[in-house]
Design an enzyme around this catalytic site. Structure first.
Site, PDB file in Angstrom:
ATOM      1  N   ASP A 203      42.499  32.209  10.010  1.00 49.36           N
ATOM      2  CA  ASP A 203      43.354  33.668  10.067  1.00 49.36           C
ATOM      3  C   ASP A 203      42.606  34.104   9.039  1.00 49.36           C
ATOM      4  O   ASP A 203      42.898  35.232   7.942  1.00 49.36           O
ATOM      5  CB  ASP A 203      44.840  33.003   9.795  1.00 49.36           C
ATOM      6  CG  ASP A 203      45.510  34.381  10.085  1.00 49.36           C
ATOM      7  OD1 ASP A 203      44.896  34.883  10.966  1.00 49.36           O
ATOM      8  OD2 ASP A 203      46.187  34.708   8.979  1.00 49.36           O
ATOM      9  N   ASN A 208      43.409  38.832   4.145  1.00 46.36           N
ATOM     10  CA  ASN A 208      43.581  37.515   3.780  1.00 46.36           C
ATOM     11  C   ASN A 208      42.326  36.710   3.000  1.00 46.36           C
ATOM     12  O   ASN A 208      41.575  36.290   2.828  1.00 46.36           O
ATOM     13  CB  ASN A 208      43.572  36.497   4.855  1.00 46.36           C
ATOM     14  CG  ASN A 208      44.906  36.254   4.791  1.00 46.36           C
ATOM     15  OD1 ASN A 208      45.675  36.076   3.896  1.00 46.36           O
ATOM     16  ND2 ASN A 208      44.994  35.202   6.046  1.00 46.36           N
ATOM     17  N   ASP A 220      45.829  32.456   1.699  1.00 48.87           N
ATOM     18  CA  ASP A 220      46.570  31.813   2.573  1.00 48.87           C
ATOM     19  C   ASP A 220      45.451  30.532   3.889  1.00 48.87           C
ATOM     20  O   ASP A 220      45.583  31.338   4.123  1.00 48.87           O
ATOM     21  CB  ASP A 220      47.160  33.427   3.141  1.00 48.87           C
ATOM     22  CG  ASP A 220      48.663  32.841   3.735  1.00 48.87           C
ATOM     23  OD1 ASP A 220      48.769  31.587   4.157  1.00 48.87           O
ATOM     24  OD2 ASP A 220      49.041  33.444   4.653  1.00 48.87           O
TER      25      ASP A 220
END
Length: 328
Positions: A203, A208, A220
């Site tokens: 992701d 992030n 994360d």
């Protein structure tokens, strides 16, 4: 969960957050500050020594303990290899996944910085380097418990979830069923082989990646999975013209190949991955609607206009899958 049952996160009060963290031997003189997170609940806090932390409370029943601990083990490998990531704090026994009042939670050191600028070539190069460092460690072994990117299975799951959503009218339901039925063979024709799967962050959006100047850290890893390497790179390619897109790609790949070789045939998987992300996002919103945070944060999901736009976007993706952008 019935509509009358309170969502588990409803009982996660600021006091409980403080008690959970203090059960690990910390003392918190102030209140936790809720961060922008919906899948889990994440808070920023400061201890008595003025050290800043981020605590994540995992959504109940989403991941097994084995899946969470596999994420933590990966972060441990990356930290040992001096890769800049947000690693979990461990107690004296080496425990990173903690339990309190029915919740599972993990404490992370706060990562200082801002999101990168994807129009800045130096930032793109640095991000390519960072992801290359992650992947150089990632290819050493596979995940055994984390999800695998099987595009057909994931698309079918998303499709079923959305078709069950209560907000689509008859016309929209038929249109969504038609376009996703047409997308599936195109996605399968452009699917990656199992041999292309490796451990990835999963992701890599701007929120992030945090840092200053040309030094960034990746945080994360909640969505880490087995997927093609391009999954961690394609969201950095945001340009709307072929020249700018090629510039972004060149900087990212040059940085990446400081640590890892990149198979350029994976560029053909960008549009399938983009399509999957679009479908998963809408399916995710419908799947989480019983969590009170979702109607407050995403009220537009209950609006007919949202679904009309989503269907139009998927129609555009059908065209993009037939003729991917700027890959010549």
């Amino acid at each position: 969960m019935s509509a009358a049952s309170p969502h588990p996160f409803e009982s996660l009060t600021p006091q409980l957050v403080v008690e959970a963290v203090e059960s690990l031997g910390f003392w918190l003189p102030g209140e936790p500050f809720a961060l922008n997170s919906y899948e889990n609940r994440v808070y920023s806090l400061t201890d008595e020594d003025r050290r800043r932390w981020v605590v994540k409370f995992y959504r109940p029943e989403r991941w097994s303990d084995a899946q969470i601990l596999e994420e933590h083990a990966f972060l441990g490998e990356l930290t040992a290899a001096s890769v800049a990531v947000g690693a979990p704090w461990a107690d004296a026994a080496g425990t990173t996944l903690h339990h309190y009042e029915g919740f599972r939670f993990t404490l992370f050191a706060h990562v200082v910085g801002q999101a990168p600028e994807l129009e800045n070539p130096a930032h793109l190069f640095a991000l390519g380097e960072l992801i290359g460092q992650v992947h150089a460690v990632a290819v050493r072994q596979p995940f055994l418990h984390r999800p695998r990117f099987d595009i057909a299975a994931r698309v079918e799951q998303c499709r079923e979830r959305v078709l069950q959503a209560r907000w689509l009218d008859k016309r929209q339901r038929e249109s969504y069923a038609k376009v996703t039925h047409a997308l599936l063979p195109l996605l399968e024709a452009n699917a990656w082989p199992a041999s292309a799967l490796q451990r990835v962050h999963g992701d890599c959006h701007l929120g992030n990646m945090l840092g200053r100047d040309e030094s960034f850290a990746l945080v994360d890893f909640d969505d880490c999975a087995m997927a093609p390497a391009i999954q961690d790179l394609w969201m950095l390619l945001t340009a709307q013209s072929p020249e700018e897109w090629q510039m972004q790609l060149s900087e990212v790949i040059e940085g990446y190949e400081t640590y890892c070789e990149f198979d350029r045939r994976q560029l053909a998987w960008i549009e399938p991955l983009r399509t999957l992300r679009l479908m998963r996002h809408s399916a995710w919103l419908t799947a989480r609607w019983e969590d009170p945070a979702f109607p407050r944060a995403f009220p537009y999901v209950a609006d007919s206009a949202y679904w009309d736009q989503h269907i139009r976007t998927l129609e555009q993706q059908r065209v993009a899958l037939d003729s991917p952008r700027w890959l010549a």
